[in-house]
Scaffold this motif. Sequence first.
Motif, PDB file in Angstrom:
ATOM      1  N   THR A  20      32.714 -42.808  38.549  1.00 27.46           N
ATOM      2  CA  THR A  20      33.759 -42.465  37.569  1.00 27.46           C
ATOM      3  C   THR A  20      34.427 -43.741  37.045  1.00 27.46           C
ATOM      4  OG1 THR A  20      35.356 -42.130  39.363  1.00 27.46           O
ATOM      5  CG2 THR A  20      34.250 -40.163  38.519  1.00 27.46           C
TER       6      THR A  20
ATOM      7  N   ALA B 262      34.807 -33.795  39.326  1.00 23.95           N
ATOM      8  CA  ALA B 262      35.942 -34.721  39.445  1.00 23.95           C
ATOM      9  C   ALA B 262      37.028 -34.343  38.440  1.00 23.95           C
ATOM     10  CB  ALA B 262      35.469 -36.156  39.217  1.00 23.95           C
TER      11      ALA B 262
ATOM     12  N   GLY C 168      35.953 -39.927  43.055  1.00 27.54           N
ATOM     13  CA  GLY C 168      35.514 -38.791  42.234  1.00 27.54           C
ATOM     14  C   GLY C 168      34.101 -38.352  42.553  1.00 27.54           C
TER      15      GLY C 168
ATOM     16  N   CYS D 296      34.147 -33.496  45.330  1.00 28.69           N
ATOM     17  CA  CYS D 296      35.055 -32.763  44.443  1.00 28.69           C
ATOM     18  C   CYS D 296      34.635 -31.295  44.324  1.00 28.69           C
ATOM     19  CB  CYS D 296      35.123 -33.438  43.070  1.00 28.69           C
ATOM     20  SG  CYS D 296      35.935 -35.054  43.150  1.00 28.69           S
TER      21      CYS D 296
END
Length: 461
Positions: free
Chosen positions: A86, A95, A332, A337
């Motif tokens: 990310t 995420a 992330g 996530c």
Amino acid sequence: MPDHHSNSEFENDRAHLLHPFTEFPRALTQGSRFFERGEGAYVYGADGKRYLDGMGGLWCVNIGYGRKEMADAIAEQALRLSYYNTFGDMSSGPAADLAARLADLAPGDLNHVFFSTGGSTAVDSALRLAHYFFQAEGRPEKRKIIAREMGYHGSTFLGASITGIRRNHARFHTLATGPDPLVHYVSNPGVYRRPEGLDEAAFCDALMEELEAAIATIGADNIACFFAEPVMGAGGVLVAPSGYHRRALDICRRHDILYVSDEVITAFGRLGHMFSSEDKYAIVPDIIAIAKGVTSGYVPLGATIFSDRIHHGISQAKTGPGNFSHGFTYSGHPVACAAGLKNIEIMEREDLCGHVRRVTPHFRRAVEALREFEIVGDVRGEGFMMAVEFVADRATKKSFDPALTVGRRVHQAAYERGLTVRYSADSVFISPPLVLDEGQATWLADTLRDAIAAVAAELTV
Ligand code: PLP
């Protein structure tokens, strides 16, 4: 490398695995206890025995073990996109969606989320964000930290440095020493061991005076943030006097010190709410650090949730927002996530926060009854986070000689009876999976009673 020919897990562990928080020779001499599977509130040992997991893994297995839909969500995401970073302008759906869910659940204007890998990195990220914010505001000297004796904030260099459990510092360096320490501690707010002669309200006043005095000495212009757990976990499940957090926040606000609420244990239902800062303690901090219960420990994840004010301050900085040069490969992580999203879905669908609130009075009564033992000095906690502290003398609150390892012995006696609890020198800690029902809560307290009785009998002979 030693020459080990055995391929048994036990021998591999003994020869090669350095365990967290362990004495160096222990593994070599004793080896370890293995757990093989889990279901609901129970784990099963390699010995085939079932244990009620009174420590929820490590204050983290909130939705309980063996949830197929968690495994499916994790597997599906691993197959679809096992990883992407990310950094910069890269992203992935889980995420983005989990950030939005967390922003939605978090109190006040805490609408922005930075992901990391666990509690320590969430705490580190909170400080780096605070530093970055004050730099952006043109106040680089605001960099120091006030933390609390007996607080626990992790094991990275920073996390360990703001941890106020002094025995954890032994033989290490920290940022709390030297001529210009970054970290300063104020007293722990645990009510049970407050100074003689002060009632709870007077104790709270004294703690606030101490905080004000510390700020005056260090200089508010030099302080970036104050770190506090809503209820101190590893330090002893220490519960602050009523009004403490609210008043500490007010003081921080007055001096423009950011309040970081370390909810690594207390978020995601342990105290009966998704977040306890506001719902339990009526504060909206500037930053909240989370980990553990956000995925119920199925996979590692941490997050630092921060306010619009911080976000705005950085984005609108006169010198420009700059490049926030902070991040982890696994910030992330899509699989983590996806697990977080599923975990929250399950918690909401089963109303696990409501369940904790409903079972707590019964659970609390059952554990409170352990005060029947002379060696029980205190029973304390909130929600599904409790401690039983043992004392040599109830009237004076005198602790046992640490060499007697009373906490460890009660832990061991409980373990032999099919119950896991965490321990420190003179306490045991209870933080079971949130799915624990009333019957299991009764069994837990009864089993702990048997364990305490056995140890109390040994201590009197
Ligand atoms: N903060 C608190 C309040 C914790 O209880 C813990 C771990 O127990 C941490 C931070 C550190 O989290 P981790 O072990 O995931 O790095």
